[in-house]
Every structure is written in structure tokens, then in C-alpha cells.
Design a protein around this motif. Sequence first.
Motif, PDB file in Angstrom:
ATOM      1  N   ALA A 164      -5.522 -58.401  39.270  1.00 29.83           N
ATOM      2  CA  ALA A 164      -6.723 -57.962  39.872  1.00 29.83           C
ATOM      3  C   ALA A 164      -6.726 -58.277  41.508  1.00 29.83           C
ATOM      4  CB  ALA A 164      -7.785 -58.688  39.385  1.00 29.83           C
ATOM      5  N   GLU A 165      -6.084 -59.408  41.908  1.00 28.81           N
ATOM      6  CA  GLU A 165      -5.827 -59.756  43.157  1.00 28.81           C
ATOM      7  C   GLU A 165      -5.142 -58.991  44.008  1.00 28.81           C
ATOM      8  OE1 GLU A 165      -4.229 -63.816  43.167  1.00 28.81           O
ATOM      9  OE2 GLU A 165      -6.206 -64.897  42.638  1.00 28.81           O
ATOM     10  N   TRP A 166      -3.895 -58.190  43.464  1.00 28.30           N
ATOM     11  CA  TRP A 166      -3.128 -57.312  43.962  1.00 28.30           C
ATOM     12  C   TRP A 166      -3.908 -56.043  44.176  1.00 28.30           C
ATOM     13  CZ3 TRP A 166      -1.046 -52.382  42.426  1.00 28.30           C
ATOM     14  CH2 TRP A 166      -0.087 -51.912  43.045  1.00 28.30           C
TER      15      TRP A 166
ATOM     16  N   ALA B  75      -7.181 -53.507  52.272  1.00 29.50           N
ATOM     17  CA  ALA B  75      -6.324 -53.010  53.206  1.00 29.50           C
ATOM     18  C   ALA B  75      -6.882 -51.517  53.506  1.00 29.50           C
ATOM     19  CB  ALA B  75      -5.007 -53.121  52.826  1.00 29.50           C
ATOM     20  N   ARG B  76      -7.058 -50.850  52.427  1.00 25.66           N
ATOM     21  CA  ARG B  76      -7.758 -49.563  52.819  1.00 25.66           C
ATOM     22  C   ARG B  76      -8.862 -49.502  53.409  1.00 25.66           C
ATOM     23  NH1 ARG B  76     -10.802 -45.928  48.761  1.00 25.66           N
ATOM     24  NH2 ARG B  76     -11.044 -43.898  49.907  1.00 25.66           N
ATOM     25  N   ALA B  77      -9.786 -50.489  53.312  1.00 25.07           N
ATOM     26  CA  ALA B  77     -11.209 -50.343  53.639  1.00 25.07           C
ATOM     27  C   ALA B  77     -11.033 -50.670  55.283  1.00 25.07           C
ATOM     28  CB  ALA B  77     -12.156 -51.383  53.181  1.00 25.07           C
ATOM     29  N   THR B  78     -10.086 -51.701  55.813  1.00 25.27           N
ATOM     30  CA  THR B  78      -9.946 -51.804  57.353  1.00 25.27           C
ATOM     31  C   THR B  78      -9.193 -50.894  57.700  1.00 25.27           C
ATOM     32  OG1 THR B  78      -8.223 -53.441  56.572  1.00 25.27           O
ATOM     33  CG2 THR B  78     -10.312 -54.295  56.549  1.00 25.27           C
ATOM     34  N   GLY B  79      -8.704 -50.126  57.178  1.00 22.71           N
ATOM     35  CA  GLY B  79      -7.833 -48.840  57.775  1.00 22.71           C
ATOM     36  C   GLY B  79      -6.398 -49.128  58.007  1.00 22.71           C
TER      37      GLY B  79
ATOM     38  N   GLY C 116      -6.408 -56.581  46.906  1.00 26.56           N
ATOM     39  CA  GLY C 116      -5.904 -56.285  48.542  1.00 26.56           C
ATOM     40  C   GLY C 116      -5.625 -55.096  48.974  1.00 26.56           C
ATOM     41  N   LEU C 117      -5.107 -54.180  47.771  1.00 28.20           N
ATOM     42  CA  LEU C 117      -5.090 -52.669  48.200  1.00 28.20           C
ATOM     43  C   LEU C 117      -6.403 -52.180  48.875  1.00 28.20           C
ATOM     44  CD1 LEU C 117      -2.749 -51.352  45.618  1.00 28.20           C
ATOM     45  CD2 LEU C 117      -2.196 -51.808  47.771  1.00 28.20           C
TER      46      LEU C 117
ATOM     47  N   ALA D 240      -2.862 -67.987  34.911  1.00 31.81           N
ATOM     48  CA  ALA D 240      -2.848 -66.591  35.796  1.00 31.81           C
ATOM     49  C   ALA D 240      -1.542 -66.131  35.930  1.00 31.81           C
ATOM     50  CB  ALA D 240      -3.550 -66.994  37.101  1.00 31.81           C
ATOM     51  N   GLY D 241      -0.452 -66.463  35.389  1.00 31.43           N
ATOM     52  CA  GLY D 241       0.855 -65.837  35.755  1.00 31.43           C
ATOM     53  C   GLY D 241       1.290 -66.453  36.968  1.00 31.43           C
ATOM     54  N   HIS D 242       2.675 -65.567  37.360  1.00 30.30           N
ATOM     55  CA  HIS D 242       3.176 -65.890  38.560  1.00 30.30           C
ATOM     56  C   HIS D 242       3.577 -64.614  39.068  1.00 30.30           C
ATOM     57  CE1 HIS D 242       5.725 -67.890  41.880  1.00 30.30           C
ATOM     58  NE2 HIS D 242       6.682 -67.103  41.107  1.00 30.30           N
ATOM     59  N   THR D 243       3.543 -64.388  40.532  1.00 29.74           N
ATOM     60  CA  THR D 243       4.084 -62.969  41.295  1.00 29.74           C
ATOM     61  C   THR D 243       5.142 -63.602  42.281  1.00 29.74           C
ATOM     62  OG1 THR D 243       1.789 -62.398  41.101  1.00 29.74           O
ATOM     63  CG2 THR D 243       3.151 -61.025  42.835  1.00 29.74           C
ATOM     64  N   HIS D 244       6.138 -62.639  42.463  1.00 32.60           N
ATOM     65  CA  HIS D 244       7.081 -63.055  43.318  1.00 32.60           C
ATOM     66  C   HIS D 244       7.711 -61.591  43.926  1.00 32.60           C
ATOM     67  CE1 HIS D 244      10.351 -60.991  40.808  1.00 32.60           C
ATOM     68  NE2 HIS D 244       9.831 -61.728  39.960  1.00 32.60           N
ATOM     69  N   PRO D 245       8.231 -61.332  45.109  1.00 33.65           N
ATOM     70  CA  PRO D 245       7.825 -62.288  46.086  1.00 33.65           C
ATOM     71  C   PRO D 245       6.352 -61.967  46.387  1.00 33.65           C
ATOM     72  CG  PRO D 245       8.847 -60.346  46.811  1.00 33.65           C
ATOM     73  CD  PRO D 245       9.048 -60.235  45.206  1.00 33.65           C
ATOM     74  N   ASP D 246       5.822 -62.622  47.552  1.00 31.75           N
ATOM     75  CA  ASP D 246       4.517 -62.551  48.292  1.00 31.75           C
ATOM     76  C   ASP D 246       4.375 -60.953  48.344  1.00 31.75           C
ATOM     77  OD1 ASP D 246       2.168 -61.964  49.564  1.00 31.75           O
ATOM     78  OD2 ASP D 246       2.324 -63.784  50.651  1.00 31.75           O
ATOM     79  N   PRO D 247       3.415 -60.242  47.496  1.00 34.05           N
ATOM     80  CA  PRO D 247       3.192 -58.729  47.507  1.00 34.05           C
ATOM     81  C   PRO D 247       3.413 -58.234  49.101  1.00 34.05           C
ATOM     82  CG  PRO D 247       1.858 -59.760  45.890  1.00 34.05           C
ATOM     83  CD  PRO D 247       2.585 -60.821  46.556  1.00 34.05           C
ATOM     84  N   GLY D 248       2.904 -58.956  49.933  1.00 33.56           N
ATOM     85  CA  GLY D 248       2.714 -58.476  51.302  1.00 33.56           C
ATOM     86  C   GLY D 248       2.031 -57.178  51.269  1.00 33.56           C
ATOM     87  N   ILE D 249       0.806 -57.053  50.924  1.00 35.06           N
ATOM     88  CA  ILE D 249       0.094 -55.854  50.538  1.00 35.06           C
ATOM     89  C   ILE D 249       0.136 -54.847  52.087  1.00 35.06           C
ATOM     90  CG2 ILE D 249      -2.177 -55.049  50.059  1.00 35.06           C
ATOM     91  CD1 ILE D 249      -0.898 -56.500  47.830  1.00 35.06           C
TER      92      ILE D 249
END
Length: 237
Positions: free
Chosen positions: A224-226, A233-237, A229-230, A13-22
Motif C-alpha cells: 500500500a505504501e508503494w 509522485a504522479r500528482a506532483t507531476g 508513493g506512485l 508489515a513485511g520487508h522491502t528491499h532495496p528502497d523502492p525509490g519511487i
Amino acid sequence: MHPEPHTPGPAGAGHTHPDPGIDPPPPLPSTGGRPRALRIGIGGPVGSGKTALVAALCRALGEQLRLAVVTNDIYTTEDADFLLRNGVLPAERIRAVETGCCPHTAIRDDISANLDAVEDLESSLGPLDLVLVESGGDNLTATFSKGLIDRQIFVVDVSGGDKVPRKGGPGVTTADLLVINKTDLAPLVGADLSVMDRDARARRHGLPTVFLSLARDRAATPVAEWIRGLVAARATG
């Protein structure tokens, strides 16, 4: 061997840094009384793997989100044709724009053809959650107009060597997500992923970076996970 952070997980799956903190996208205007789709631009140099990434995202997200795609090529519909041949989305969910000029012009300077394509998709398909807008292959200066997209993904690959993030450019330094693709080729081209990681961190000042091999992870899991998350986050306003 490369340090552990660059080693793909069990699923590659690869690696993401830092936590995107969407963070939620900015408020979106409505279309016909309803919120319009989240628009994500995908840019990068020729051959970096943009169309393959779009195909992977369609496979990963197409059954969960109401999704459509706009592709850009200078004089052909090659990228759209690739997506259609691979059956990643129904044909009515894909639009091809022939820019007739440098790709960055149609995504940054005169965005009218892309806007028309996006709005046509929303009009013909009904409410959408997500529209992916793929730029034609360009260079490290390519950026999307904020009048066209809400978030930008920029794709580079290891075949140009580990100096690519160090070179910077608006695509590398300002994209909301940087994807360093084809990590499986790093040993073959002598690219040091730890150097690319170090330079990406220095250039991007906290913006997230993903290391990805679509040969090992056909669902582009961290990207896809990033995106999920977007959308959430948009759906919850």
C-alpha cells in the motif's frame, strides 16, 4: 531463525528491499479532458494470494483514493464475488471479466475486454485515482500489456518452496514490484526466506521485492505504501 531483514515488524508489515525509490509513472493520456487513473496490474500463479492482496489494498486505500477494481476469471466471477462478499468496495466499483481463455491472453494479447471494463468504470464513476486490474491465476510467464497497465505487481508465495524466485520468468524478473507472500507458512513448508531474498535480488537487478504475510498484516502495508508513493509522485507531476 531467518536473518533480521525477513522478520516482520511489530505490525507484521513485511520487508522491502532495496528502497523502492519511487519514480513517477510515465505521462498518462487523458480521458475526456482529464488525466486517467493510474492502472496497476496484479498477476501471479493460482493460489498465490492475488485476490486477498487486492482486498487488503482496497481496505487500506479505499478511503484515501478514488479506487476501482477489475478482476479476471476464465469462466466465473469468483474473484469479484469474493471482494463483494467481503465488502471491501461498493459493488459499483468492481467489474468482473470472464476471459474464456488462458488469463494471460486477456491481460497481454487481447486486452479489449479489460480496457472496456476500466473505461466503463471511469465513465460511470467519474475521475479515479487508481484502478487495480487482477489477472486470473497464471504461471511465472504472465505479464501485462503496457497498453493496459502502468505498473505491474507480481505475487508468488512460499508454498512452492524457496526455489520460486530462482526459476525466474518474466513475472518474477520484470514486475515493478515482486511480492513474496504467505511468509508465515515458510517454517511449515521448509522455505528459507534468505534464499528467496538472495535469488530475488539476483534475478531482479535492483527492482523492489516485498516479503508479506497477510495473516499478520491485513493492510498489506508495504505494498500500500508503494502504491501511495506512485499516486503521490504522479500528482506532483
